[in-house]
Design a protein around this motif. Structure first.
Motif, short mmCIF file in Angstrom:
data_model
loop_
_atom_site.label_atom_id
_atom_site.label_comp_id
_atom_site.label_asym_id
_atom_site.label_seq_id
_atom_site.Cartn_x
_atom_site.Cartn_y
_atom_site.Cartn_z
N UNK A 93 33.47 108.77 -24.81
CA UNK A 93 34.53 108.56 -25.81
C UNK A 93 35.87 109.10 -25.30
N UNK A 94 35.83 110.25 -24.64
CA UNK A 94 37.05 110.84 -24.07
C UNK A 94 37.65 109.91 -23.01
N UNK A 95 36.80 109.38 -22.14
CA UNK A 95 37.29 108.50 -21.08
C UNK A 95 37.84 107.19 -21.66
N UNK A 96 37.14 106.65 -22.67
CA UNK A 96 37.63 105.41 -23.29
C UNK A 96 38.99 105.62 -23.96
N UNK A 97 39.15 106.77 -24.63
CA UNK A 97 40.39 107.03 -25.35
C UNK A 97 41.54 107.39 -24.41
N UNK A 98 41.26 108.27 -23.45
CA UNK A 98 42.32 108.75 -22.55
C UNK A 98 42.63 107.78 -21.42
N UNK A 99 41.59 107.14 -20.90
CA UNK A 99 41.79 106.27 -19.75
C UNK A 99 42.03 104.81 -20.10
N UNK A 114 33.56 118.13 -13.70
CA UNK A 114 33.67 119.56 -13.43
C UNK A 114 33.23 120.38 -14.64
N UNK A 115 33.52 121.68 -14.58
CA UNK A 115 33.09 122.57 -15.65
C UNK A 115 34.16 122.88 -16.67
N UNK A 116 35.31 122.19 -16.60
CA UNK A 116 36.41 122.46 -17.53
C UNK A 116 36.09 121.91 -18.91
N UNK A 117 36.79 122.46 -19.91
CA UNK A 117 36.64 121.98 -21.29
C UNK A 117 37.60 120.80 -21.52
N UNK A 118 37.14 119.83 -22.30
CA UNK A 118 37.92 118.64 -22.58
C UNK A 118 38.05 118.43 -24.09
N UNK A 119 39.13 117.79 -24.46
CA UNK A 119 39.33 117.37 -25.85
C UNK A 119 40.46 116.34 -25.85
N UNK A 120 40.61 115.66 -26.97
CA UNK A 120 41.73 114.73 -27.12
C UNK A 120 42.18 114.76 -28.57
N UNK A 121 43.41 114.37 -28.76
CA UNK A 121 44.00 114.43 -30.10
C UNK A 121 43.87 113.07 -30.79
N UNK A 122 43.03 113.06 -31.83
CA UNK A 122 42.83 111.83 -32.60
C UNK A 122 42.80 112.19 -34.08
N UNK A 123 43.77 111.69 -34.82
CA UNK A 123 43.89 111.97 -36.26
C UNK A 123 43.88 113.47 -36.55
N UNK A 124 44.53 114.24 -35.68
CA UNK A 124 44.60 115.69 -35.88
C UNK A 124 45.74 116.04 -36.83
N UNK A 125 45.64 115.49 -38.02
CA UNK A 125 46.68 115.73 -39.03
C UNK A 125 46.03 116.35 -40.26
N UNK A 126 46.72 117.26 -40.92
CA UNK A 126 46.13 117.91 -42.10
C UNK A 126 46.19 117.00 -43.32
#
Length: 290
Positions: free
Chosen positions: A48-54, A119-131
């Protein structure tokens, strides 16, 4: 603040329940104790991260793409890796032991591939990150959406298992595979479909989790352990029990982390697990063996 913590806990519990429902199918029907289960969730989150970011593909569209791919991959795993174990197993107990060893090795294969790619890094993406304001409380839109989608998927699974002929056949295999064969149910096909459906469910959960949590390639074992706890607490093979146990787990973790100490969340989780085992060894909604 109490309402906000409760909503967040219900969201987390809904994710746990959705994850556990897939494992309930795999273990309850196919009798496969899949230790690589959490790795499939993290793989779906990375997809999902790759589809959204890439590729700029909305995670909601990812829910249409990723679970079918996971279904096909899980079916192939069962067909070519686990079905030979099913054929040679002389009893269910032997099958469980063999499947634990096989999927334990598969865990490291999937994890190694993810580490090589991301790799071992943490990943995330911003999707509907609204209050959003909900009943006087503030909740993130992506968490609320994830909860709604988890409820829809879980309800769809429940209706499919209880209102269709295929679902009835799958439940019959879970109860007694020998008796199911006597009424012309293909046990091997039902087991393969249940295992593949469990893979699709955990992939859907991975897509939803990726919308509001950070993740890395080593977190799969955490979700596997949480799913096992929920399955055992709710009663092996009981979908409603998995839902209740998942909500209890999510609420407990959030309440303890917010009002007591974040470092005690794991201790509180296992404390509740042990209490349930002591009071009801068969699980909250499980049937006692006679």
């Amino acid at each position: 603040m109490l309402l906000e913590v409760t909503l967040s806990g219900v969201t987390l519990g809904g994710m746990y329940a959705l994850v556990a429902m897939g494992l309930t199918l795999q273990y309850g029907v196919a009798r496969i104790m899949n230790l690589s289960y959490g790795e499939l969730l993290i793989a779906a989150a990375f997809a999902a991260f790759w589809c959204y970011s890439g590729l700029s593909i909305n995670p909601l569209l990812g829910l249409i793409i990723v679970p079918p791919v996971a279904f096909a991959a899980s079916y192939a795993i069962y067909r070519y890796l686990l079905q030979p174990l099913v054929r040679r197993a002389k009893s269910r107990d032997q099958l469980e032991v063999d499947s634990i060893l096989a999927t334990f090795g598969l865990l490291f294969v999937i994890q190694g591939v993810m580490l090589a790619l991301f790799g071992g890094a943490y990943y995330s993406y911003s999707f509907l990150s609204v209050p959003l304001q909900f009943a006087g409380a503030t909740v993130a839109a992506n968490r609320l959406l994830a909860l709604v989608l988890a409820v829809v998927i879980g309800l769809g699974l429940y209706l499919g298992l209880t209102r269709t002929r295929l679902g009835t056949a799958v439940r019959a295999v879970a109860v007694d595979p020998v008796a199911a064969q006597l009424v012309a149910i293909d046990v091997r096909t039902a087991s393969a479909l249940a295992f593949a459906l469990g893979g699709a469910l955990v992939a859907a959960a991975g897509v939803l989790v990726s919308m509001f949590l950070t993740f890395n390639a080593n977190l799969g074992v955490v979700f596997t352990l949480k799913a096992l706890i929920v399955v055992i607490m709710g009663g092996v093979g009981n979908l409603l029990g998995a839902l209740i146990a998942g909500l209890i787990l999510g609420l407990t973790e959030n309440y303890v982390a917010t009002f007591i100490d974040p470092g005690l969340t794991l201790a509180a989780t296992y404390a509740i697990f042990l209490i349930v085992l002591l009071v009801r060894p068969q699980g909250l909604l499980g049937r006692a063996n006679r």
